[in-house]
Write a protein that holds these residues in place. Sequence first.
Motif, short mmCIF file in Angstrom:
data_model
loop_
_atom_site.label_atom_id
_atom_site.label_comp_id
_atom_site.label_asym_id
_atom_site.label_seq_id
_atom_site.Cartn_x
_atom_site.Cartn_y
_atom_site.Cartn_z
N LYS A 97 0.83 -1.20 0.00
CA LYS A 97 0.00 0.00 0.00
C LYS A 97 0.87 1.27 0.00
CE LYS A 97 -3.64 2.17 2.59
NZ LYS A 97 -2.79 3.35 2.73
N GLY A 98 0.59 2.15 -0.97
CA GLY A 98 1.28 3.44 -0.97
C GLY A 98 2.68 3.42 -1.56
N GLU A 150 4.37 9.94 11.10
CA GLU A 150 4.31 9.33 9.77
C GLU A 150 5.45 8.34 9.50
OE1 GLU A 150 6.13 12.73 6.84
OE2 GLU A 150 4.05 13.01 7.47
N TRP A 177 4.79 7.36 6.05
CA TRP A 177 3.52 6.66 5.93
C TRP A 177 2.43 7.63 5.50
CZ3 TRP A 177 4.35 1.67 6.27
CH2 TRP A 177 3.24 0.82 6.17
N GLU A 178 1.91 7.49 4.30
CA GLU A 178 0.95 8.45 3.77
C GLU A 178 -0.41 7.78 3.62
OE1 GLU A 178 1.51 11.56 3.18
OE2 GLU A 178 3.68 11.79 2.92
N LYS A 179 -1.45 8.54 3.90
CA LYS A 179 -2.80 7.96 3.79
C LYS A 179 -3.27 7.95 2.33
CE LYS A 179 -4.47 7.79 8.33
NZ LYS A 179 -3.50 8.60 9.13
N THR A 180 -3.14 9.09 1.65
CA THR A 180 -3.53 9.12 0.24
C THR A 180 -2.28 9.34 -0.60
OG1 THR A 180 -4.09 11.42 0.61
CG2 THR A 180 -5.93 9.89 0.43
N THR A 181 -2.09 8.48 -1.57
CA THR A 181 -0.84 8.52 -2.33
C THR A 181 -1.12 8.63 -3.82
OG1 THR A 181 -0.81 6.11 -2.43
CG2 THR A 181 0.38 7.13 -0.61
N SER A 201 4.48 6.49 -0.08
CA SER A 201 5.07 6.21 1.23
C SER A 201 6.58 6.11 1.10
CB SER A 201 4.48 4.93 1.81
OG SER A 201 3.14 5.16 2.21
N GLY A 256 2.48 4.90 10.52
CA GLY A 256 1.51 5.99 10.63
C GLY A 256 0.72 5.93 11.93
N GLU A 296 -0.28 3.37 13.60
CA GLU A 296 -1.20 2.22 13.78
C GLU A 296 -0.50 0.89 13.58
OE1 GLU A 296 -4.54 2.75 11.19
OE2 GLU A 296 -5.03 4.69 12.10
#
Lengths: 481, 481
Positions: free
Chosen positions: A39-40, A95, A148-152, A159, B103, B105
């Motif tokens: 992810k990311g 992050e 660590w990014e939520k929207t990439t 990320s 991030g 979590e």
Amino acid sequence: MAKEKKEFVEHITAQSEDFSRWYTDVIMKAEMVDYSEVKGCMVIKPYGYGIWELIQNEMDARFKATGHKNAYFPLLIPESLLNKEAEHVEGFAPEVAWVTHGGGEKLQERLCIRPTSETIICSMYSKWVQSYRDLPLLLNQWCNVLRWEKTTRPFLRTSEFLWQEGHTVHATQQEAEEETERMIGVYKEFAENVLAIPVIAGQKSEKEKFAGAAHTYTMEAMMLDGRALQMGTSHNLGQNFAKGFDIKYLDKDGTQKYVWQTSWGTSTRMIGGLIMVHGDDRGLKLPPKVAPIQCRIVPVAAHKPGVMEKANELFDALKAAGIRVDLDDREQSVGWKFNDCELKGIPIRLEIGPKDIENGKAMLVRRDTFEKIPAPLDHIVEEVQELLAAIHANMLEMARDFREAHTFTAHNFDEFMDGIEKGHGFVKAMWCGDTECELEIKAKTGVTTRCTPFDEHEHLSDVCVHCGKPAKQLMYFAKSY
Amino acid sequence: MAKEKKEFVEHITAQSEDFSRWYTDVIMKAEMVDYSEVKGCMVIKPYGYGIWELIQNEMDARFKATGHKNAYFPLLIPESLLNKEAEHVEGFAPEVAWVTHGGGEKLQERLCIRPTSETIICSMYSKWVQSYRDLPLLLNQWCNVLRWEKTTRPFLRTSEFLWQEGHTVHATQQEAEEETERMIGVYKEFAENVLAIPVIAGQKSEKEKFAGAAHTYTMEAMMLDGRALQMGTSHNLGQNFAKGFDIKYLDKDGTQKYVWQTSWGTSTRMIGGLIMVHGDDRGLKLPPKVAPIQCRIVPVAAHKPGVMEKANELFDALKAAGIRVDLDDREQSVGWKFNDCELKGIPIRLEIGPKDIENGKAMLVRRDTFEKIPAPLDHIVEEVQELLAAIHANMLEMARDFREAHTFTAHNFDEFMDGIEKGHGFVKAMWCGDTECELEIKAKTGVTTRCTPFDEHEHLSDVCVHCGKPAKQLMYFAKSY
């Protein structure tokens, strides 16, 4: 052929229809990147990575010419080190990714994957710097970092990404400031002379500066949708890290002094920038200096006698002259090949067929203007070289014209709102410099402060465009990536 | 000056006294690396990293010349991907580092930091390879990897290290085998022609092959303490990963087929190799092609009129000719500077003083032989270029002579034990090929199988040198790093 062309182009969403989908279509169809199972995190495919390699070569030469050397520091940073500079940890801790187990065992102390390397590097600098003779210390590192990014979005925000980070140590505040300014200058020169991207260089607001810096300089470019992209930053770290990590030197006068530091970085994000500054509805448009293929030869009626021979001969001549050339001898139709050249953003397409050979000329087709230029075969190298230089100059000028047409000056908040709503671009206005005012502007309008430019000194008003308090500085505002 | 020289050299432990301490002294005092605050991770300082950059340039050109392109794949690998090839996960899972939080979590699935990238790359290849037209797929990646190590030594074995990993996909078994052989060939040519390190290329035993490979080729070099160092490996992966990751292509005959794959890698470990193959009690001895400084100019009586002018003139001439030259204008004494040249392993020291200028000559001093060669000033570029080539050739020859003098042939186990005890080097003997026998030999003698050489076909005996079962192959044995 017409049908094929149509089908081919249809796959790219028009910029005017949905700029964001256009971007995704281009990066995927031009085979620059792919999404991974993580992810990311993106996979940079050979065509995208080829651009990065050229960027690295150009930048690295500039870093070395300004006295810097490369080194390599560990990927992992112990939690206790990350915590040593208060503002820095506050900015980055939320992050980071944490390694908690290694070699089958739980670790005594968590290690984070570097989001940036100030802390691990400063832990070494405190050993390496002892005397004024050790200064200045001018290092750079090419590496991967992870936030660590939520929207990439590939290239723009992922990320993991690839970058370079310079970290320098100086004896005096003045030398550190000169270095901070020198490197934003190197970045700006690079953006314009290599990427053909005009940038506004200036200072970030207190809120937007790097976590742990005294102040941050930035270069800001305008994308074709009018949004700003921060393309690179240079930080004057003052003595914040020197004090956190106890980096001192014995000066000539026999006293111990804290050092002054800088750091500066640019990343694969610049590739996102050059796509969105130059591209069009047919695909990528690569600035010649970072185009993995600068000129592609497409033989026309390749089965006719002499065509492939001449194509190969031109290939050899261009290659020998140091031009990044390739020869498209694939099975597909000529029309398909023309479209592929455009999709991939190859600056020059060279068409050569029986008639061209008869006339002693090849047809050069510019990606930036689609102009067709007959070029004498016996001067092909010079013609291609000159055209590459002309394409660079034109792309830079087109980008500058676009930015100027989308930059608005606001003397009051009505004009400010007007500029944002109509303009989709930069708005420049006088500003008070207060973080609270900045947050209110963002909440109301969605725009953020980009920078107070170095090179512009207009005094538009005595008061802040938003809150009416005394104005401290000229500020560029924009929606941004 | 004599005193300074003595003090300076005293700091390096003699090879004969303690080879391991000699190694540590050299890498630290020549400023190649430093230990970091992260257990098992090294910092590569500019002088060490400069060697790596030259290695990268030379190798990368060879990879591109053999049709490979660079790409970049994610640092993090989901646990489920790592588990897809049974032997591979068994080999690597015990030594990986796990990211469990990001991030702020806890992650749903653990991610390991790549110990090597077969799994993440194969997950992409299963998307990218569809048709015979997509083959061969020839990619390489320059990156960092991490393997949790209990005992570490800079360059030779560290948790994090820098490397390149090639990953290729082919339509047929034969093409994959050709690629596996081609790349070990590229490595061997590179080791000899760039690093001046002669290597034995051959095949690893079943036990020593890469986890997940059908078979592994290696190049093995001999260090000055007689121990072997594996300098690079090339793996024929067969269809193991193709089946684990479902990588199939539609062949011309209309049927779906599994692909055949290879992978191959070399790392910063090679720097450890060149230190231990070439170094001496005065320090490093760098092969000219990867020496960050190939020629250092040391002015003698620099205060005398004309000396610095001439030194600068020579510097400019050598630099313009593409030689990596520097000019030592530091405050220290000439004796200290001579020692520093030797410690850093600079291939040629160029001394220039008032008398030399009078005679129209400079003194070139070879690091490999300490020979002093007067060279006419008006042909200095040619003299230095020729000498660099001669130094490379001599270093390769010296290393080959040393290896040959420390390679023993054993016809029976008595001779085998004799060779190990007396020789401190390679022992070659006939071997049965059984893992059980291999483990017994290691337990008894401390030596491991290195490889069955490609280029040697002696038949020393019909039976295994250790267990007496029928001999299958000639094998090189040695203690190793």
